[in-house]
Design a protein around this motif. Structure first.
Motif, PDB file in Angstrom:
ATOM      1  N   LEU A  47       0.888  -1.302   0.047  1.00  0.00           N
ATOM      2  CA  LEU A  47       0.061   0.078   0.044  1.00  0.00           C
ATOM      3  C   LEU A  47       0.780   1.281   0.135  1.00  0.00           C
ATOM      4  O   LEU A  47       2.016   1.229   0.727  1.00  0.00           O
ATOM      5  CB  LEU A  47      -1.071   0.077   1.300  1.00  0.00           C
ATOM      6  CG  LEU A  47      -2.010  -0.793   1.578  1.00  0.00           C
ATOM      7  CD1 LEU A  47      -2.627  -0.812   2.587  1.00  0.00           C
ATOM      8  CD2 LEU A  47      -2.995  -0.837   0.422  1.00  0.00           C
ATOM      9  N   THR A  48       0.508   2.136  -0.730  1.00  0.00           N
ATOM     10  CA  THR A  48       1.246   3.473  -0.631  1.00  0.00           C
ATOM     11  C   THR A  48       1.137   4.435   0.852  1.00  0.00           C
ATOM     12  O   THR A  48      -0.053   3.951   1.198  1.00  0.00           O
ATOM     13  CB  THR A  48       0.810   4.303  -1.766  1.00  0.00           C
ATOM     14  OG1 THR A  48      -0.671   4.809  -1.695  1.00  0.00           O
ATOM     15  CG2 THR A  48       0.880   3.750  -3.122  1.00  0.00           C
ATOM     16  N   ASN A  61      -8.454   5.800  17.455  1.00  0.00           N
ATOM     17  CA  ASN A  61      -7.125   5.529  18.119  1.00  0.00           C
ATOM     18  C   ASN A  61      -7.335   4.321  18.563  1.00  0.00           C
ATOM     19  O   ASN A  61      -8.143   3.593  18.857  1.00  0.00           O
ATOM     20  CB  ASN A  61      -6.990   6.238  19.322  1.00  0.00           C
ATOM     21  CG  ASN A  61      -6.819   7.830  18.948  1.00  0.00           C
ATOM     22  OD1 ASN A  61      -6.221   8.296  17.992  1.00  0.00           O
ATOM     23  ND2 ASN A  61      -7.178   8.702  19.970  1.00  0.00           N
ATOM     24  N   GLY A  62      -6.080   3.530  18.154  1.00  0.00           N
ATOM     25  CA  GLY A  62      -5.834   1.970  18.474  1.00  0.00           C
ATOM     26  C   GLY A  62      -5.844   1.031  17.166  1.00  0.00           C
ATOM     27  O   GLY A  62      -5.462   0.166  17.102  1.00  0.00           O
ATOM     28  N   ALA A  63      -6.496   1.648  16.114  1.00  0.00           N
ATOM     29  CA  ALA A  63      -6.446   0.906  14.621  1.00  0.00           C
ATOM     30  C   ALA A  63      -4.843   0.726  14.273  1.00  0.00           C
ATOM     31  O   ALA A  63      -4.305   1.482  14.211  1.00  0.00           O
ATOM     32  CB  ALA A  63      -7.438   1.445  13.884  1.00  0.00           C
ATOM     33  N   TYR A  64      -4.819  -0.447  13.920  1.00  0.00           N
ATOM     34  CA  TYR A  64      -3.430  -0.538  13.113  1.00  0.00           C
ATOM     35  C   TYR A  64      -3.688  -1.637  11.940  1.00  0.00           C
ATOM     36  O   TYR A  64      -4.708  -2.197  11.722  1.00  0.00           O
ATOM     37  CB  TYR A  64      -2.634  -1.297  14.067  1.00  0.00           C
ATOM     38  CG  TYR A  64      -2.560  -2.719  14.568  1.00  0.00           C
ATOM     39  CD1 TYR A  64      -2.125  -3.589  13.691  1.00  0.00           C
ATOM     40  CD2 TYR A  64      -3.513  -3.029  15.480  1.00  0.00           C
ATOM     41  CE1 TYR A  64      -2.313  -5.073  14.005  1.00  0.00           C
ATOM     42  CE2 TYR A  64      -3.862  -4.350  15.771  1.00  0.00           C
ATOM     43  CZ  TYR A  64      -3.142  -5.561  15.081  1.00  0.00           C
ATOM     44  OH  TYR A  64      -3.471  -6.796  15.398  1.00  0.00           O
ATOM     45  N   LEU A  65      -2.730  -1.618  11.122  1.00  0.00           N
ATOM     46  CA  LEU A  65      -2.493  -2.430   9.881  1.00  0.00           C
ATOM     47  C   LEU A  65      -1.142  -2.554   9.572  1.00  0.00           C
ATOM     48  O   LEU A  65       0.040  -1.749  10.277  1.00  0.00           O
ATOM     49  CB  LEU A  65      -3.302  -1.974   8.776  1.00  0.00           C
ATOM     50  CG  LEU A  65      -2.802  -0.726   8.120  1.00  0.00           C
ATOM     51  CD1 LEU A  65      -1.404  -0.838   7.280  1.00  0.00           C
ATOM     52  CD2 LEU A  65      -3.813  -0.066   7.347  1.00  0.00           C
ATOM     53  N   ILE A  66      -0.724  -3.597   9.048  1.00  0.00           N
ATOM     54  CA  ILE A  66       0.569  -3.829   8.639  1.00  0.00           C
ATOM     55  C   ILE A  66       0.838  -3.853   6.929  1.00  0.00           C
ATOM     56  O   ILE A  66      -0.039  -4.504   6.533  1.00  0.00           O
ATOM     57  CB  ILE A  66       1.257  -5.212   9.074  1.00  0.00           C
ATOM     58  CG1 ILE A  66       1.112  -5.168  10.719  1.00  0.00           C
ATOM     59  CG2 ILE A  66       2.659  -5.705   8.706  1.00  0.00           C
ATOM     60  CD1 ILE A  66       1.278  -6.517  11.253  1.00  0.00           C
ATOM     61  N   ALA A  75      11.124  -5.409   4.573  1.00  0.00           N
ATOM     62  CA  ALA A  75      10.601  -5.051   5.755  1.00  0.00           C
ATOM     63  C   ALA A  75       9.338  -4.661   5.711  1.00  0.00           C
ATOM     64  O   ALA A  75       8.816  -4.828   4.594  1.00  0.00           O
ATOM     65  CB  ALA A  75      11.733  -3.815   6.374  1.00  0.00           C
ATOM     66  N   PHE A  76       8.679  -4.447   6.721  1.00  0.00           N
ATOM     67  CA  PHE A  76       7.235  -4.007   6.947  1.00  0.00           C
ATOM     68  C   PHE A  76       6.782  -3.128   7.871  1.00  0.00           C
ATOM     69  O   PHE A  76       7.779  -2.424   8.378  1.00  0.00           O
ATOM     70  CB  PHE A  76       6.536  -5.341   7.756  1.00  0.00           C
ATOM     71  CG  PHE A  76       6.703  -6.583   6.878  1.00  0.00           C
ATOM     72  CD1 PHE A  76       5.963  -7.047   5.803  1.00  0.00           C
ATOM     73  CD2 PHE A  76       7.797  -7.573   7.646  1.00  0.00           C
ATOM     74  CE1 PHE A  76       6.245  -8.447   5.283  1.00  0.00           C
ATOM     75  CE2 PHE A  76       7.962  -8.862   6.954  1.00  0.00           C
ATOM     76  CZ  PHE A  76       7.049  -9.025   5.887  1.00  0.00           C
ATOM     77  N   SER A  77       5.931  -2.193   7.573  1.00  0.00           N
ATOM     78  CA  SER A  77       5.651  -1.198   8.351  1.00  0.00           C
ATOM     79  C   SER A  77       4.471  -1.384   9.179  1.00  0.00           C
ATOM     80  O   SER A  77       3.321  -1.959   8.358  1.00  0.00           O
ATOM     81  CB  SER A  77       5.237   0.099   7.416  1.00  0.00           C
ATOM     82  OG  SER A  77       6.347   0.584   6.835  1.00  0.00           O
ATOM     83  N   LEU A  78       4.610  -1.231  10.555  1.00  0.00           N
ATOM     84  CA  LEU A  78       3.363  -1.189  11.162  1.00  0.00           C
ATOM     85  C   LEU A  78       2.778   0.143  11.380  1.00  0.00           C
ATOM     86  O   LEU A  78       3.475   1.328  11.611  1.00  0.00           O
ATOM     87  CB  LEU A  78       3.561  -1.825  12.635  1.00  0.00           C
ATOM     88  CG  LEU A  78       2.751  -1.533  13.870  1.00  0.00           C
ATOM     89  CD1 LEU A  78       1.357  -2.567  13.665  1.00  0.00           C
ATOM     90  CD2 LEU A  78       3.297  -2.022  15.126  1.00  0.00           C
ATOM     91  N   SER A  88       4.106   5.048  12.315  1.00  0.00           N
ATOM     92  CA  SER A  88       4.800   4.030  11.560  1.00  0.00           C
ATOM     93  C   SER A  88       6.082   3.511  12.180  1.00  0.00           C
ATOM     94  O   SER A  88       6.694   4.309  12.701  1.00  0.00           O
ATOM     95  CB  SER A  88       4.975   4.534  10.147  1.00  0.00           C
ATOM     96  OG  SER A  88       3.657   4.753   9.438  1.00  0.00           O
ATOM     97  N   TYR A  89       5.990   2.260  12.171  1.00  0.00           N
ATOM     98  CA  TYR A  89       7.443   1.725  12.710  1.00  0.00           C
ATOM     99  C   TYR A  89       7.532   0.559  11.702  1.00  0.00           C
ATOM    100  O   TYR A  89       6.993  -0.130  11.420  1.00  0.00           O
ATOM    101  CB  TYR A  89       6.922   1.016  14.307  1.00  0.00           C
ATOM    102  CG  TYR A  89       6.323   1.948  15.153  1.00  0.00           C
ATOM    103  CD1 TYR A  89       7.155   2.807  16.108  1.00  0.00           C
ATOM    104  CD2 TYR A  89       5.265   2.312  15.362  1.00  0.00           C
ATOM    105  CE1 TYR A  89       6.871   3.638  16.835  1.00  0.00           C
ATOM    106  CE2 TYR A  89       4.586   3.278  16.244  1.00  0.00           C
ATOM    107  CZ  TYR A  89       5.581   3.979  16.873  1.00  0.00           C
ATOM    108  OH  TYR A  89       4.882   4.785  17.652  1.00  0.00           O
ATOM    109  N   LYS A  90       8.805   0.382  11.525  1.00  0.00           N
ATOM    110  CA  LYS A  90       9.523  -0.202  10.687  1.00  0.00           C
ATOM    111  C   LYS A  90       9.768  -1.736  11.260  1.00  0.00           C
ATOM    112  O   LYS A  90      10.312  -1.857  12.438  1.00  0.00           O
ATOM    113  CB  LYS A  90      10.835   0.116  10.068  1.00  0.00           C
ATOM    114  CG  LYS A  90      11.135  -0.541   8.868  1.00  0.00           C
ATOM    115  CD  LYS A  90      12.422   0.321   8.003  1.00  0.00           C
ATOM    116  CE  LYS A  90      12.124   1.574   7.515  1.00  0.00           C
ATOM    117  NZ  LYS A  90      12.937   2.273   6.645  1.00  0.00           N
TER     118      LYS A  90
END
Length: 108
Positions: A47-48, A61-66, A75-78, A88-90
């Motif tokens: 995803l861009t 708040n609290g919603a997340y995706l990877i 690598a991935f982005s959380l 965002s966290y790598k």
């Protein structure tokens, strides 16, 4: 002070953690050609950043995706929604240990 708080190393961090929103996954709505066995419906593939913003801005708040990290293949982005902003966290995967990690912190 509550009894549980008496045994806390740093009360400020404990209170911050208690106030944090409960995380919940944003499920991917499409069938992906490539999946990653350590993730579930929270994995969205490629995803861009603009598309991530479109998705995340619809949630609280609290919603997340990877997603796949576009700037660093493999690598991935959380991405997590916090204080009405996207953070965002790598994430990296160590295949020898079978664990994900951020910096030097490993997770099962």
């Amino acid at each position: 002070m509550a009894e549980a708080e008496e045994h806390v190393y740093r009360l400020d961090l404990y209170n911050l953690q208690k106030a944090a929103p409960k995380p919940y996954a944003i499920p991917c709505s499409k069938i992906l050609e490539k999946t990653f066995p350590y993730f579930g419906v929270d994995y969205h593939g490629t995803l861009t950043r603009d598309r991530v913003k479109e998705i995340m801005d619809r949630y609280d708040n609290g919603a997340y995706l990877i997603r796949d990290c576009l700037s660093e293949p493999g690598a991935f982005s959380l991405v997590i929604r916090f204080d009405q902003a996207n953070k965002s966290y790598k994430l990296y995967f160590d295949g020898t240990q079978g664990k994900l990690y951020v910096g030097q912190k490993y997770f099962d």
